[in-house]
Structures are given as structure tokens and as C-alpha cells.
Design an enzyme around this catalytic site. Sequence first.
Site, short mmCIF file in Angstrom:
data_model
loop_
_atom_site.label_atom_id
_atom_site.label_comp_id
_atom_site.label_asym_id
_atom_site.label_seq_id
_atom_site.Cartn_x
_atom_site.Cartn_y
_atom_site.Cartn_z
CE1 TYR A 157 -3.99 2.09 0.76
CE2 TYR A 157 -2.63 3.10 2.46
CZ TYR A 157 -3.78 3.10 1.69
OH TYR A 157 -4.70 4.10 1.84
CE LYS A 161 -3.59 4.95 -1.44
NZ LYS A 161 -4.68 5.47 -2.28
#
Length: 249
Positions: A157, A161
Site C-alpha cells: 500500500y 501511494k
Amino acid sequence: MQFTGKTALVTGASRGIGRAIAVQLAKQGAEVFCTSTKEGGCADTLAAIAALPAGSGKAHALVADVGDVTSAEALAKAVLDQNGRLDFLVNNAGITRDGLFLRMSADDFDAVVGTNLRGTFLVCKAFARSMAKARGGRIVNIGSVVGLTGNAGQANYAASKAGLIGLSKSLAQEFAGRGITVNVIAPGFIATDMTSVLTADVKDAMLQQIPLARFGEPDDIGNAVAFLCSDSAAYITGQTLVVDGGMTM
Ligand code: NAP
């Protein structure tokens, strides 16, 4: 109603942050296209927008899997066939598949990067030509503070990002000459379905790290997106706006 006459697309608008963004833009008068991966997934969002005061924008629901090329292209075609142009593109759709690195599978990595980063790339690509031709527009990509800080248990994740920031800065440079701004909003801990799965202990520990002493609400992000889409933000591009109650300052 600063966005009357403007058209917006919010991916992942069925709930949580995406729904708050869609409602906020409609409240300001924008006509908003809302996506979910499921037929009927945006029903509650459309109902919330229909209940706004007279003069607010209309909403439409579309089904799309942002990580799929054909689906992203079909999404752009559906919006542009109906409206001719898109003024605000908000790439909000995102998923998590948390796990410590030693146990994280390549599938978990691909799934998260595939939706969060590749999905944003594909949707930007599907609209870029039309926005460039219109010589104007705003792209707002929803990142995360963990893209700046990293986070144990979220290698996939955090990488997705962090990648969004590089993607957005590159697009900001390529499209500045066409009057398009591209920015990232990096939320901290926002109370949504995504964070509701965390244990009470984890939530308590996080709350201790937030100077403003509360979790963020989806509207905190909706308001920031509305600002970046507004005329007041016309001279801001290539930036990452952290909205986290001071957690990572
Ligand atoms: P959420 O409640 O889990 O909602 C996620 C949304 O993304 C849903 O509308 C979902 O649609 C959509 N989605 C998932 N996979 C998709 C795909 N392949 N194609 C299209 N849409 C897809 O999440 P949230 O908390 O509101 O988070 C929204 C964004 O903010 C995400 O990018 C997330 O990473 C980011 N963020 C959240 C937090 C937080 O604390 N909550 C913090 C930092 C950043 P369906 O209706 O199909 O399920």
C-alpha cells in the site's frame, strides 16, 4: 455554487471518502459521475446527492474496475459521450491487503499496486487527451500519509501511494502547459470501512499520535478536494496536501 457547469468524476464513490468527495462537489454545483465495481454500488451516494438543496449538481453512477484497461477506457467513453468534457478527475478508488513483508505474497502486492497506482495511471490516461484538448482541468489523486512515511505491514500500500506522488508530479509537469493541475491529497486516519477493520488497540495507539485528537472524517477530505478543484487553487500543482490532523508533521 462555485462548480455550476463543471463535470467531475470520482472513482470509488460508493462509500467512505469517495462518497464525501462526490457529495461535496455536487453541493458546489458540479455534475458528478460516481463509480463502483458493482452495479447499484453507488445507490446511496446518488440518494445523498439527490437530497441536496436545489441548484446542487446531478449525479450519475457508472461501473468500473480502474485497474483494467478496457474498463478504464469504457469509463472515459461513457463520461465523454454524455458530457463532452471532464473538468475534475478525482482518482480515489483504493484497496488494502495488509501483511508483514515476510508474509506478503506477490499477488497481494500486485492487487494493491494494480488498483491504487496502475488504476490511477489508466484512468488519467483515458481522460488525458480530452482534458488536454480542452486546455484545462484538475486532477486530484488520493494518496496516503503512508506514501510519505512508510508503514510496517503495508509495504504494498505504501509503495502504491508513494508511486502516486511520482506519477502526479510527472503529469503536473507534462500537462501544466495545457492548464491542467495535478495534485495529491494524503489523508491520515479517516473513519471509513477501510479503517473500521483495525483493532481497538491499533486505533487507540493512532489516536495518541494525532495532535488534533480525533480521527478524520470523510468530509475533511471532500473539503480539501473541493479546494484543489476551486479557482482559489489555480496556482497549485504537483503538490501533496497532507490532511491528517497533524499526525505526520
Ligand atoms: P473504502 O471505504 O474501502 O472505499 C473504497 C472505494 O474504492 C469503494 O468505493 C470501492 O468500490 C472502490 N474500489 C475498490 N477497488 C476498486 C477498483 N478496482 N476499481 C474501482 N473502484 C474500486 O475506502 P476509503 O477509506 O473511503 O478510501 C478511499 C481512498 O482514500 C483510497 O484510495 C484509500 O487508499 C485512501 N485513504 C484512506 C484512508 C483512511 O484512513 N480511510 C487514509 C489514507 C488514504 P466498490 O463499491 O466496488 O467496493
